[in-house]
Design a protein around this motif. Structure first.
Motif, PDB file in Angstrom:
ATOM      1  N   GLN A  46       0.891  -1.301  -0.004  1.00 48.21           N
ATOM      2  CA  GLN A  46       0.025   0.107  -0.031  1.00 48.21           C
ATOM      3  C   GLN A  46       0.859   1.128   0.051  1.00 48.21           C
ATOM      4  O   GLN A  46       0.326   2.359  -0.383  1.00 48.21           O
ATOM      5  CB  GLN A  46      -0.878   0.160   1.095  1.00 48.21           C
ATOM      6  N   SER A  47       2.150   1.089   0.371  1.00 51.61           N
ATOM      7  CA  SER A  47       3.146   2.262   0.266  1.00 51.61           C
ATOM      8  C   SER A  47       4.450   1.504   0.275  1.00 51.61           C
ATOM      9  O   SER A  47       4.703   0.338   0.348  1.00 51.61           O
ATOM     10  CB  SER A  47       2.933   3.131   1.710  1.00 51.61           C
ATOM     11  N   ILE A  48       5.389   2.487   0.100  1.00 54.65           N
ATOM     12  CA  ILE A  48       7.012   2.103   0.239  1.00 54.65           C
ATOM     13  C   ILE A  48       7.387   1.427   1.450  1.00 54.65           C
ATOM     14  O   ILE A  48       6.711   1.738   2.635  1.00 54.65           O
ATOM     15  CB  ILE A  48       8.016   3.065  -0.299  1.00 54.65           C
ATOM     16  N   PRO A  49       8.055   0.285   1.266  1.00 53.50           N
ATOM     17  CA  PRO A  49       8.472  -0.355   2.641  1.00 53.50           C
ATOM     18  C   PRO A  49       9.540   0.285   3.370  1.00 53.50           C
ATOM     19  O   PRO A  49      10.230   1.081   2.955  1.00 53.50           O
ATOM     20  CB  PRO A  49       9.000  -1.732   1.885  1.00 53.50           C
ATOM     21  N   GLN A  50       9.538   0.173   4.707  1.00 49.62           N
ATOM     22  CA  GLN A  50      10.445   0.797   5.556  1.00 49.62           C
ATOM     23  C   GLN A  50      11.728   0.274   5.382  1.00 49.62           C
ATOM     24  O   GLN A  50      12.035  -0.865   5.134  1.00 49.62           O
ATOM     25  CB  GLN A  50      10.195   0.898   7.090  1.00 49.62           C
ATOM     26  N   ILE A  61       1.702   6.149  -3.302  1.00 49.79           N
ATOM     27  CA  ILE A  61       2.970   6.720  -2.755  1.00 49.79           C
ATOM     28  C   ILE A  61       2.784   8.141  -2.489  1.00 49.79           C
ATOM     29  O   ILE A  61       2.471   8.918  -3.372  1.00 49.79           O
ATOM     30  CB  ILE A  61       4.211   6.417  -3.778  1.00 49.79           C
ATOM     31  N   PHE A  62       3.017   8.498  -1.268  1.00 46.36           N
ATOM     32  CA  PHE A  62       2.661   9.939  -0.727  1.00 46.36           C
ATOM     33  C   PHE A  62       3.995  10.769  -1.115  1.00 46.36           C
ATOM     34  O   PHE A  62       5.045  10.290  -1.304  1.00 46.36           O
ATOM     35  CB  PHE A  62       2.266   9.641   0.773  1.00 46.36           C
ATOM     36  N   TYR A  63       3.642  11.853  -0.860  1.00 46.72           N
ATOM     37  CA  TYR A  63       4.482  13.186  -1.100  1.00 46.72           C
ATOM     38  C   TYR A  63       5.760  12.834  -0.308  1.00 46.72           C
ATOM     39  O   TYR A  63       6.956  12.982  -0.855  1.00 46.72           O
ATOM     40  CB  TYR A  63       3.971  14.280  -0.837  1.00 46.72           C
ATOM     41  N   LEU A 122       8.159  10.275  -1.581  1.00 46.17           N
ATOM     42  CA  LEU A 122       8.683  10.473  -2.588  1.00 46.17           C
ATOM     43  C   LEU A 122       9.946  10.928  -2.390  1.00 46.17           C
ATOM     44  O   LEU A 122      11.089  10.914  -3.004  1.00 46.17           O
ATOM     45  CB  LEU A 122       7.925  11.224  -3.577  1.00 46.17           C
ATOM     46  N   LYS A 123      10.065  11.990  -1.146  1.00 45.57           N
ATOM     47  CA  LYS A 123      11.265  12.339  -0.820  1.00 45.57           C
ATOM     48  C   LYS A 123      12.225  11.628  -0.254  1.00 45.57           C
ATOM     49  O   LYS A 123      13.545  11.647  -0.294  1.00 45.57           O
ATOM     50  CB  LYS A 123      10.839  13.434   0.345  1.00 45.57           C
ATOM     51  N   ILE A 124      11.945  10.444   0.286  1.00 40.65           N
ATOM     52  CA  ILE A 124      12.725   9.273   0.667  1.00 40.65           C
ATOM     53  C   ILE A 124      13.395   8.865  -0.471  1.00 40.65           C
ATOM     54  O   ILE A 124      14.572   8.206  -0.524  1.00 40.65           O
ATOM     55  CB  ILE A 124      12.004   8.246   1.381  1.00 40.65           C
ATOM     56  N   ILE A 125      12.479   8.190  -1.730  1.00 45.68           N
ATOM     57  CA  ILE A 125      13.080   7.785  -2.701  1.00 45.68           C
ATOM     58  C   ILE A 125      14.096   8.684  -3.389  1.00 45.68           C
ATOM     59  O   ILE A 125      15.063   8.047  -3.891  1.00 45.68           O
ATOM     60  CB  ILE A 125      11.786   7.542  -3.695  1.00 45.68           C
ATOM     61  N   PHE A 126      13.892  10.010  -3.525  1.00 47.03           N
ATOM     62  CA  PHE A 126      14.557  10.998  -4.063  1.00 47.03           C
ATOM     63  C   PHE A 126      15.994  11.080  -3.509  1.00 47.03           C
ATOM     64  O   PHE A 126      16.684  11.834  -4.040  1.00 47.03           O
ATOM     65  CB  PHE A 126      14.065  12.266  -4.328  1.00 47.03           C
ATOM     66  N   GLU A 132      12.713  17.638  -4.586  1.00 48.07           N
ATOM     67  CA  GLU A 132      13.874  16.821  -4.376  1.00 48.07           C
ATOM     68  C   GLU A 132      14.101  16.063  -5.596  1.00 48.07           C
ATOM     69  O   GLU A 132      15.364  15.374  -5.516  1.00 48.07           O
ATOM     70  CB  GLU A 132      13.635  16.076  -3.375  1.00 48.07           C
ATOM     71  N   ILE A 133      13.139  15.587  -6.617  1.00 47.05           N
ATOM     72  CA  ILE A 133      13.525  14.999  -7.456  1.00 47.05           C
ATOM     73  C   ILE A 133      14.740  15.383  -8.173  1.00 47.05           C
ATOM     74  O   ILE A 133      15.363  14.599  -8.960  1.00 47.05           O
ATOM     75  CB  ILE A 133      12.423  14.965  -8.484  1.00 47.05           C
TER      76      ILE A 133
END
Length: 812
Positions: free
Chosen positions: A336-340, A359-361, A364-368, A389-390
Motif C-alpha cells: 500500500q506504500s513504500i516499505p520501511q 506513494i505519498f509526497y 517520494l522525498k525518501i526515494i529521491f 527533491e527529484i
C-alpha cells in the motif's frame, strides 16, 4: 590461482598508500576493512601454495573457496561505500539558473579515484570471478571423481533449499545437452547476462528494456568511455545474441515492430538456475540465511546478483540483508506504500515500484534520496504531486511516471536530471502542460506523452531536444497542432501521432526530418493532405495510414517509399469531381509491387455511390497489386461484384472482406494456397456460396492430394452478418465418393457463422469430411441453432458422424 590472489592482495594493500589512503578516510572504518581484506587474501594465497597436497580434502578446499568468494563480496561492498561517499564529496549542486554543475577535484585525487574504480572493480574483480568459476568447476570434477558428491535431478533440486548444487560442466552438458553448447560458446560477460535471467520467476514476461537496464545497473555493460545510450545498444546486441541461440524465446513485438518482451522456457530457466547454483556453495548460503524476513532464495539472489525481484506479499520492512542491493523490483507485491528501510539502500541503481497503490509526497522525498539511481519506475502509484527533491537524482537515465491520473504538474527541478535519456509521462490525464525545464534535458532520446487528454499543444522549445530519437504523441485527443520547430529535431527517428482526432495538419518543417523511420498517422481523421516533401522521406518504414483520392493525397506520394513495412492503411476517397482515368494512372504510380516489406495492406473505399465510382474502385484496386510478400489483406466498402484479378495469385494467409455490398461470389478463394484465415463480413449481395468456392472444378482435383483448391491450409473460416445468404451448396454424393482424407480443408479447426439468419442448412457432406474441425460456432442464426443444437438429432449426427470430438457452441 595463487598468482591472482597474491596480486590482488598486493594491489589492495596499495590502496593504503599515498593519496588513496586519504580518500579512504571518507568512509568510516574503510581503511581497516581494506587492510583486513589484504590480510585475508594473503592468507588464502598461502593456503593455496600446496593446493596439490593430498592432505587437502574437498571440505578444506571448499572452505578456502568460500572465504575467497566472501572476500570478493566484501571488496565490492567497500568499493560501493567508498565510491558513494567519494561522489558525495566531489559533487556540488548550485542553483544557477536552475542548472546543476559538477565540480571535479584535484587531478591527483581524480586519478586516484579513477585507478581505484577501474583497476580494482573492473580488472581484479572481473578476472578473479572468472578464475573462481574455473576453480569451482575443477573442484566439482574432483568431487565427482571421488564420488563424494552426486548429481541431482534439476527439477528436484530447483524446488529444494536443503540440497547442495555442485554441478560441473560435464554434468550440465549431460542434463542440458541442447543448451550447454551454445551457452559455452558465449563470451564471459554474456554468460553473466544469461545466468542473471534466472532471477526472474518461471514463466515471467521479461521486458527487454528492463532486462537491459538491470544489466547496466550491475555493470555487465560497463566499458571505458561508453555512454549510457551506447550501453543500451550493447545490451540490445547481447539480447539479440541470446535470442539467436534460443536462450530467450516467446518474443512479443510492440507497435514499432521492435521486440518488447520475451520469456525463458522452463528447461532454459532450470539451466540458468543451475549455472547460478554451480557458483553458490552451501556453506555460504548457511551463513547468510539467518534473517527471519528473507527467504534463502532472496538472499542468494542478493548475494550473487545484488538483485531482488519480488512477486507476492513481502514484509513491510526491508532488513539489513539487502543493504548492498543494486536492483530492486517490488511490483505486484500488494504494498500500500513504500516499505520501511528503503532509504538505507544507498547502492540502488534500479528501482521498480510499479503498481504500489499509493506513494505519498513524503515517501517520494525518501526515494529521491537514493541519488545513485539510474532507473526509476513509478507507474500506477497514485502520484498527485512530485517534490522538488527529484532534482537530486542527477544520475537518473530512465524515469517512468505514467498512469498517474491525478498528477497535474511536474516541478521545474526536473531540469536538473541532465543525464535523463528516457522519460515516460504517458496516460496522465490531468497533466495539462509540462514544465519548461523539461525542454532543457538535451540528452533526452525517448519522450512518451501519449494519452494525455488535457494536453493541447507543445511549445516551440521542443527544438532544444536535439538528441531526441523517439517521440510518442499518440491518442492526445485535444492536440490540434504541432510546433513548426519540430522540424529541428534532426535526429528524430520515430514520431507516433496515432489516434489524434483533433490534429488538423502537419507543419511543412516535417520534411526536414530526413532520418525519420516512423510517421504513424493512423486515426488522424482531419489530416487529408500531407506536406508534399513527405514523398522524399525515403527512410520511412511505417506510415500507418494515408488518405488518397478526391481532395486528398496523390497515390504517387508512395512511389519512392520502398522501405515501408508492417501495416499500411489506404483510405481511398471516390466522390465529388474526379477524373477516373487520372486516378487510375495515379494509383499505378504508387508502385506497391516494389514494396516488399509491407506485410499487411488495408484498403478502405470511402463514400462511393455512383456506378462510375464502383467501376473505378475495380480499376484502382487492380493496379494496386502488392508485392508477393504480402501476408494479410483487408478490404472495406469495395464497390464491384468481382474480386481484384491479382488476389487469386497472391500469397496472402489472412483475408478479410468487410461491407463489400456488391460482391456476389466468393469463387474460387479455395485456390489461395497460403490462406489460413478467411473472414466474410457484411456482404449484403451474397446469396449463395457455391461449390466453386472450394476452388475445384473436377472430381480428380477433389480426390487428389496435389496442392490445388479446397483451402489446403485454411484454419479458421468466419461468415458474419451476411443477412441475404440463403444457400451453402454441398458437394454431391458422387463427389463425396472421390474425397480423400486430406483433400477438403485438411487444416480447418474452427468454423464460425454469426448473424446469418437466412441460412437454414449447412453442407453436411462437405463438413463431415473435414476431419480436422474442432469447433462449430453458431451465433445470431436462429434457424441454424434450432436445427443443430440437438446432439441426438439427425442433422448433427450427419455432420459429426466422422468426428466425435467436434464441439458445437451456440449463442442466440
Amino acid at each position: 590461482m595463487e598468482n591472482v590472489v597474491s596480486a590482488t592482495a598486493d594491489r589492495v594493500r596499495g590502496l593504503l598508500d599515498g593519496k588513496v589512503r586519504h580518500n579512504l578516510k571518507l568512509v568510516s572504518g574503510a581503511e581497516d576493512k581494506v587492510l583486513r581484506l589484504a590480510n585475508t587474501l594473503q592468507g588464502i594465497k598461502i593456503g593455496f601454495d600446496d593446493f596439490d597436497n593430498e592432505r587437502y580434502t574437498e571440505e578444506m578446499i571448499n572452505n578456502r573457496l568460500s572465504r575467497l568468494e566472501e572476500t570478493i563480496h566484501e571488496i565490492d561492498g567497500v568499493l560501493e561505500e567508498w565510491n558513494h561517499a567519494n561522489r558525495k564529496s566531489q559533487i556540488s549542486v548550485v542553483a544557477d539558473k536552475q542548472k546543476v554543475r559538477s565540480f571535479t577535484p584535484s587531478s591527483s585525487s581524480s586519478s586516484s579515484c579513477l585507478w581505484f574504480k577501474k583497476d580494482v572493480r573492473r580488472d581484479i574483480l572481473h578476472k578473479l570471478l572468472i578464475k573462481i568459476t574455473e576453480l569451482d568447476a575443477i573442484l566439482d570434477m574432483i568431487s565427482r571423481m571421488s564420488q563424494s558428491s552426486s548429481y541431482t535431478d534439476s527439477r528436484k533440486v530447483h524446488g529444494s533449499n536443503t540440497e547442495t548444487w555442485r554441478l560441473n560442466e560435464e554434468g550440465l552438458n549431460s542434463l542440458f545437452p541442447g543448451l550447454f553448447l551454445p551457452y559455452n560458446k558465449l563470451p564471459q560477460t554474456l554468460k553473466h547476462c544469461f545466468s542473471y535471467c534466472a532471477v526472474f520467476p518461471k514463466d515471467t514476461k521479461i521486458v527487454v528494456e528492463d532486462l537491459i537496464h538491470n544489466w547496466m545497473a550491475l555493470g555487465y555493460l560497463d566499458h571505458e568511455g561508453r555512454e549510457f545510450y551506447d550501453m543500451e545498444n550493447k545490451g540490445r546486441e547481447f539480447y539479440d545474441v541470446l535470442v539467436n541461440n534460443s536462450l530467450l524465446q516467446d518474443l512479443v513485438e510492440d507497435d514499432s515492430n521492435e521486440i518488447h518482451s520475451c520469456k525463458m522456457l522452463d528447461t532454459v530457466h532450470d539451466f540458468a538456475q543451475s549455472l547460478w547454483n554451480m557458483r553458490m556453495s552451501q556453506s555460504r548460503l548457511d551463513k547468510n540465511a539467518t534473517c527471519i524476513f528473507c527467504s534463502r532464495l532472496h538472499l542468494s539472489t542478493v548475494y550473487e546478483f545484488s538483485t531482488l525481484y519480488c512477486e507476492g506479499e513481502i514484509p513491510p520492512t526491508l532488513c539489513e540483508c539487502l543493504v548492498h542491493l543494486k536492483v530492486l523490483s517490488l511490483t505486484n507485491c500488494g504494498l500500500q506504500s513504500i516499505p520501511q528501510g528503503l532509504e538505507h539502500l544507498n547502492h540502488l541503481r534500479y528501482l521498480n515500484l510499479i503498481g504500489i497503490t499509493k506513494i505519498f509526497y513524503e515517501d517520494l522525498k525518501i526515494i529521491f534520496q537514493l541519488d545513485d539511481l539510474q532507473t526509476l519506475c513509478l507507474r500506477k502509484c497514485g502520484l498527485e504531486e512530485i517534490p522538488r527533491e527529484i532534482g537530486n537524482l542527477i544520475h537518473l537515465r530512465h524515469l517512468e511516471l505514467s498512469c498517474n491520473e491525478s498528477l497535474r504538474e511536474l516541478p521545474n527541478e526536473v531540469e536538473k536530471l541532465i543525464q535523463l535519456i528516457h522519460l515516460d509521462l504517458s496516460c496522465n490525464e490531468s497533466l495539462k502542460e509540462l514544465p519548461r525545464g523539461i525542454w532543457n534535458l538535451t540528452c533526452l532520446r525517448h519522450l512518451n506523452l501519449k494519452r494525455n487528454k488535457s494536453m493541447k499543444e507543445l511549445p516551440g522549445e521542443i527544438e532544444n531536444l536535439i538528441d531526441l530519437r523517439r517521440l510518442d504523441l499518440s491518442w492526445n485527443e485535444s492536440l490540434k497542432k504541432l510546433p513548426i520547430e519540430i522540424g529541428k529535431l534532426i535526429n528524430l527517428r520515430h514520431l507516433n501521432l496515432n489516434g489524434n482526432k483533433s490534429l488538423e495538419e502537419l507543419p511543412e518543417s516535417i520534411i526536414k526530418l530526413r532520418g525519420l523511420e516512423t510517421l504513424d498517422m493512423l486515426g488522424c481523421k482531419r489530416i487529408c493532405r500531407l506536406p508534399a516533401g513527405v514523398a522524399e522521406l525515403t527512410g520511412l518504414r511505417t506510415l500507418g495510414e494515408l488518405r488518397v483520392g478526391s481532395d486528398c493525397n496523390k497515390f504517387e506520394l508512395l512511389k519512392k517509399l520502398d522501405n515501408l513495412g508492417g501495416a499500411l492503411w489506404l483510405r481511398i476517397r471516390l466522390y465529388g469531381n474526379f477524373n477516373s482515368e487520372e486516378m487510375v494512372k495515379d494509383a499505378q504510380g504508387a508502385e506497391l509491387s516494389n514494396k516488399e516489406h509491407i506485410e499487411e495492406l488495408r484498403i478502405y473505399f470511402e463514400e462511393y455511390s455512383s456506378s462510375s465510382s464502383s467501376s473505378v474502385s475495380l480499376d484502382v484496386i487492380d493496379v494496386l497489386k502488392p508485392h508477393s510478400n504480402l501476408s494479410k489483406l483487408s478490404i472495406w466498402n469495395y464497390g464491384c461484384p468481382n474480386l481484384p484479378t491479382w488476389l487469386l495469385n497472391s500469397n496472402v494467409s489472412n483475408l478479410n472482406l468487410h461491407f463489400c455490398k456488391h460482391l456476389t461470389t466468393l469463387s474460387p478463394l479455395g485456390n489461395l494456397h497460403c490462406l489460413e484465415q478467411l473472414c466474410i463480413d457484411m456482404m449484403e449481395g451474397l446469396s449463395t456460396v457455391g461449390r466453386d468456392f472450394l476452388g475445384i472444378t473436377t472430381r480428380r482435383e477433389l480426390g487428389g492430394s496435389g496442392n490445388v483448391g479446397a483451402f489446403r491450409r485454411l484454419k479458421t473460416l468466419e461468415f458474419r452478418d451476411c443477412g441475404k445468404w440463403k444457400e451453402w451448396e454441398d458437394i454431391t454424393e458422387e463427389e463425396e465418393d472421390y474425397v480423400s482424407a486430406s483433400s477438403l480443408m485438411p487444416d480447418l479447426t474452427e468454423l464460425t457463422i454469426m448473424g446469418c439468419n437466412g441460412l437454414t442448412v449447412l453442407p453436411h457432406r462437405l463438413l463431415r469430411n473435414v476431419s480436422s474441425l474442432e469447433k462449430l460456432r453458431i451465433s445470431g442464426s436462429t434457424k441454424l441453432i434450432r436445427r443443430y443444437d440437438n446432439k441426438d438429432g439427425s442433422d448433427w449426427k450427419s455432420i459429426s458422424i466422422n468426428n466425435s470430438e467436434l464441439k458445437l457452441i451456440c449463442n442466440s
